[in-house]
Design an enzyme around this catalytic site. Structure first.
Site, PDB file in Angstrom:
ATOM      1  N   ARG A  95      33.002  39.305  29.792  1.00  0.00           N
ATOM      2  CA  ARG A  95      32.544  37.902  29.852  1.00  0.00           C
ATOM      3  C   ARG A  95      31.036  37.790  29.650  1.00  0.00           C
ATOM      4  O   ARG A  95      30.550  36.724  29.303  1.00  0.00           O
ATOM      5  CB  ARG A  95      32.947  37.279  31.193  1.00  0.00           C
ATOM      6  N   HIS A 129      38.369  39.207  26.033  1.00  0.00           N
ATOM      7  CA  HIS A 129      37.881  37.872  26.387  1.00  0.00           C
ATOM      8  C   HIS A 129      37.472  37.054  25.168  1.00  0.00           C
ATOM      9  O   HIS A 129      37.703  35.850  25.122  1.00  0.00           O
ATOM     10  CB  HIS A 129      36.715  38.007  27.371  1.00  0.00           C
ATOM     11  N   ASP A 168      39.529  25.732  29.601  1.00  0.00           N
ATOM     12  CA  ASP A 168      38.164  25.579  29.103  1.00  0.00           C
ATOM     13  C   ASP A 168      38.188  25.729  27.583  1.00  0.00           C
ATOM     14  O   ASP A 168      39.217  26.088  26.997  1.00  0.00           O
ATOM     15  CB  ASP A 168      37.187  26.567  29.772  1.00  0.00           C
ATOM     16  N   LYS A 191      35.357  22.591  30.775  1.00  0.00           N
ATOM     17  CA  LYS A 191      34.870  23.151  32.043  1.00  0.00           C
ATOM     18  C   LYS A 191      33.369  23.388  31.998  1.00  0.00           C
ATOM     19  O   LYS A 191      32.829  23.778  30.976  1.00  0.00           O
ATOM     20  CB  LYS A 191      35.601  24.482  32.270  1.00  0.00           C
TER      21      LYS A 191
HETATM   22  C1  R5P Z   1      36.131  32.505  31.435  1.00  0.00           C
HETATM   23  O1  R5P Z   1      35.639  32.162  30.386  1.00  0.00           O
HETATM   24  C2  R5P Z   1      37.475  33.175  31.521  1.00  0.00           C
HETATM   25  O2  R5P Z   1      38.235  32.951  30.376  1.00  0.00           O
HETATM   26  C3  R5P Z   1      38.223  32.699  32.730  1.00  0.00           C
HETATM   27  O3  R5P Z   1      38.436  31.310  32.629  1.00  0.00           O
HETATM   28  C4  R5P Z   1      37.435  32.975  33.987  1.00  0.00           C
HETATM   29  O4  R5P Z   1      36.972  34.283  33.970  1.00  0.00           O
HETATM   30  C5  R5P Z   1      38.288  32.795  35.206  1.00  0.00           C
HETATM   31  O5  R5P Z   1      37.484  33.040  36.321  1.00  0.00           O
HETATM   32  P1  R5P Z   1      37.762  32.261  37.668  1.00  0.00           P
HETATM   33  O6  R5P Z   1      39.206  32.529  38.013  1.00  0.00           O
HETATM   34  O7  R5P Z   1      36.806  32.886  38.635  1.00  0.00           O
HETATM   35  O8  R5P Z   1      37.472  30.827  37.409  1.00  0.00           O
END
Ligand code: R5P
Length: 312
Positions: A95, A129, A168, A191
């Site tokens: 990420r 990712h 998102d 998001k």
């Molecule tokens: C972020 O861009 C990823 O795709 C996930 O949405 C994110 O890592 C999820 O993290 P959390 O569960 O802490 O919101």
């Protein structure tokens, strides 16, 4: 070259399942910590001239698993392995693929450089990712997807009014893939991340009214993204109960509590990370052992990886 499977401590169950499908034993390996916390590994048995696959997702504790993987790879390289593939189903730090603020590093680039430094030949990962991840690596990055497998498991659970929700903008392509496989419409939540554990959804695009949301993501970490998307679509008229699917169930901090407070009917994740399935969640862990065993088999035979796990 003989095929050898080496396992770090990141997911021994998955490594054993893959090795069993490939009809080989997991190589004897010692992984221990010195009293000062240093990692010490020994790959038992000769690997000279072999085609070695080191299975190690770099989930929590991310840094420990990463160092273990690097040491295992170096041990195999110095032991004369003919070819080394790092099988990293879940790749920590993916990420952090760009600088969002002054003073930040590009962490995945650092990880990729470390992997290059131990002279691994290539990396095999699952649903990375971002599609652009390979650009950080100087060596080949092979990526396979658990989406067809997860969608197959999801299909019989879907109500006719389902809408696939990207929580998102980064998940839009993923949502489109699920929607195409499941013949559903899509919606997108926009998001804004406030911190590592909290996010806010500012807008929902698409028709979710009186529909059952199926929220899809590449990973669930603290559960903030899924919760915010669930609340947002609910406030736009979606039905209260929802389905959630993600390739990587990292589940740290408040994740389980947050998901438990949602009316989640089904939660599907793969076993890219060790399953610590919480019985109070309606969780279904779908194994990617066959996907990875087939991938390794094809890489070993120098065959292409396309169409490994068709949607059925
Ligand atoms: C972020 O861009 C990823 O795709 C996930 O949405 C994110 O890592 C999820 O993290 P959390 O569960 O802490 O919101």
């Amino acid at each position: 070259m003989d095929l050898v499977v080496v396992a770090g401590s990141g997911n021994r169950t998955l490594a054993a399942a893959i090795a069993s499908r490939l009809e080989v034993d997991v190589a004897d390996t010692t992984i221990e910590r010195f009293p000062d916390g240093e990692c010490h590994v020994v790959v038992g048995g000769p690997v000279r001239g072999d085609d070695v696959y080191i299975l190690q997702p770099t989930g929590p504790p991310v840094d420990e698993h990463l160092v273990e993987l690097l040491l295992l790879a170096d041990a195999c390289r110095r032991g004369g392995a003919g070819r080394i593939t790092l099988v990293i189903p879940y790749l920590g730090y993916a990420r952090q693929d760009r600088r969002r603020a002054a003073g930040e590093p590009v962490a995945i680039r650092v990880v990729a450089d470390l992997i290059g430094a131990v002279r691994a030949d290539r990396v095999l990962t699952v649903d990375p990712h971002t599609v652009g991840l390979e650009a950080s690596f100087g060596i080949t990055l092979e990526a396979v997807s658990a989406v067809p497998l997860l969608a197959s498991r999801l299909a019989p659970l879907l109500p006719p009014d389902a809408v696939v929700v990207a929580p998102d903008l980064g998940a839009v392509k993923l949502a489109e893939r699920y929607a195409a496989l499941l013949a559903c419409p899509t919606a997108v939540a926009r998001k804004h991340r406030l911190s590592g554990t909290s996010v806010r959804v500012e807008e929902v695009v698409g028709d979710v009214k009186d529909r059952t949301p199926v929220v899809v993501d590449d990973m669930i970490t603290t559960g903030a993204t899924i919760c915010a998307a669930a609340e947002a679509v609910r406030s736009h008229g979606a039905l209260p109960s929802l389905l959630v699917v993600a390739t990587h169930g990292v589940f740290v901090g408040p994740a389980v509590q947050r998901l438990r407070e949602l009316p989640v009917e089904h939660l599907l994740v793969s076993d890219s990370l060790p399953s610590d399935a919480d019985v109070t969640l309606p969780i279904d862990v779908v194994s990617i052992d066959r996907l990875l065993a087939d991938s390794i088999g094809r890489l070993h035979d120098d065959q292409p990886l396309a169409d490994l796990e068709p949607f059925t």
